[in-house]
Scaffold this motif. Structure first.
Motif, PDB file in Angstrom:
ATOM      1  N   HIS A   1       0.861  -1.179  -0.004  1.00 38.56           N
ATOM      2  CA  HIS A   1      -0.090   0.123   0.021  1.00 38.56           C
ATOM      3  C   HIS A   1       0.983   1.362   0.027  1.00 38.56           C
ATOM      4  O   HIS A   1       1.956   1.482   0.893  1.00 38.56           O
ATOM      5  CB  HIS A   1      -0.869   0.114   0.990  1.00 38.56           C
TER       6      HIS A   1
ATOM      7  N   PHE B   1      -4.269   4.080   5.698  1.00 37.90           N
ATOM      8  CA  PHE B   1      -5.300   2.847   5.658  1.00 37.90           C
ATOM      9  C   PHE B   1      -5.964   3.006   6.940  1.00 37.90           C
ATOM     10  O   PHE B   1      -5.453   2.676   8.069  1.00 37.90           O
ATOM     11  CB  PHE B   1      -4.595   1.594   5.428  1.00 37.90           C
TER      12      PHE B   1
ATOM     13  N   ASP C   1     -11.136   0.520   9.383  1.00 42.31           N
ATOM     14  CA  ASP C   1     -12.385  -0.093   8.762  1.00 42.31           C
ATOM     15  C   ASP C   1     -12.229  -0.163   7.387  1.00 42.31           C
ATOM     16  O   ASP C   1     -13.342  -0.927   6.833  1.00 42.31           O
ATOM     17  CB  ASP C   1     -13.566   0.698   9.142  1.00 42.31           C
ATOM     18  N   ASP C   2     -11.161   0.155   6.562  1.00 42.14           N
ATOM     19  CA  ASP C   2     -11.095   0.064   5.195  1.00 42.14           C
ATOM     20  C   ASP C   2     -10.733  -1.550   5.094  1.00 42.14           C
ATOM     21  O   ASP C   2     -10.364  -2.168   5.872  1.00 42.14           O
ATOM     22  CB  ASP C   2      -9.693   0.568   4.714  1.00 42.14           C
ATOM     23  N   ASN C   3     -11.010  -1.831   3.860  1.00 39.69           N
ATOM     24  CA  ASN C   3     -11.224  -3.430   3.573  1.00 39.69           C
ATOM     25  C   ASN C   3     -10.100  -3.939   3.105  1.00 39.69           C
ATOM     26  O   ASN C   3      -9.473  -3.722   2.229  1.00 39.69           O
ATOM     27  CB  ASN C   3     -12.204  -3.509   2.481  1.00 39.69           C
TER      28      ASN C   3
ATOM     29  N   ALA D   1      -7.855  -4.310  -0.559  1.00 40.22           N
ATOM     30  CA  ALA D   1      -6.663  -3.748  -0.715  1.00 40.22           C
ATOM     31  C   ALA D   1      -5.418  -4.870  -1.293  1.00 40.22           C
ATOM     32  O   ALA D   1      -4.425  -4.426  -1.333  1.00 40.22           O
ATOM     33  CB  ALA D   1      -6.131  -3.304   0.508  1.00 40.22           C
TER      34      ALA D   1
ATOM     35  N   SER E   1     -11.459  -6.240   7.831  1.00 43.86           N
ATOM     36  CA  SER E   1     -10.789  -5.091   8.330  1.00 43.86           C
ATOM     37  C   SER E   1      -9.802  -5.244   9.529  1.00 43.86           C
ATOM     38  O   SER E   1     -10.096  -6.228  10.000  1.00 43.86           O
ATOM     39  CB  SER E   1     -11.931  -4.036   8.407  1.00 43.86           C
TER      40      SER E   1
END
Length: 80
Positions: free
Chosen positions: A16, A22, A25-27, A31, A65
């Protein structure tokens, strides 16, 4: 706990551009976390936090997440 998981994920499993950006709660699957990465992540978490994460509970709701992963680890007995 989430910072330890995040460091492992972005150092070992996912590229990333800016891991600090990031969110919790980001997936992770969106990613780039794949099935082999999930298995490595589970083995890491079990060793690092002294829990057993049941194979029957490996599903997107538990590994999607950082927040869901941390919640699963706590439900599995981690008290830290």
């Amino acid at each position: 706990m989430k910072e330890i998981l995040k460091h492992f994920i972005f150092a070992e499993l996912i590229y990333h551009e800016d891991p600090a950006a990031f969110g919790d709660d980001d997936n992770l699957l969106d990613a780039g976390l794949d099935s082999m990465g999930i298995m490595r992540l589970i083995m890491f978490a079990e060793k690092e936090f002294g829990v057993t994460l049941p194979d029957t509970e490996i599903e997107p709701d538990n590994v999607g997440s950082l927040n869901s992963l941390a919640s699963w680890i706590r439900r599995s007995g981690y008290a830290g």
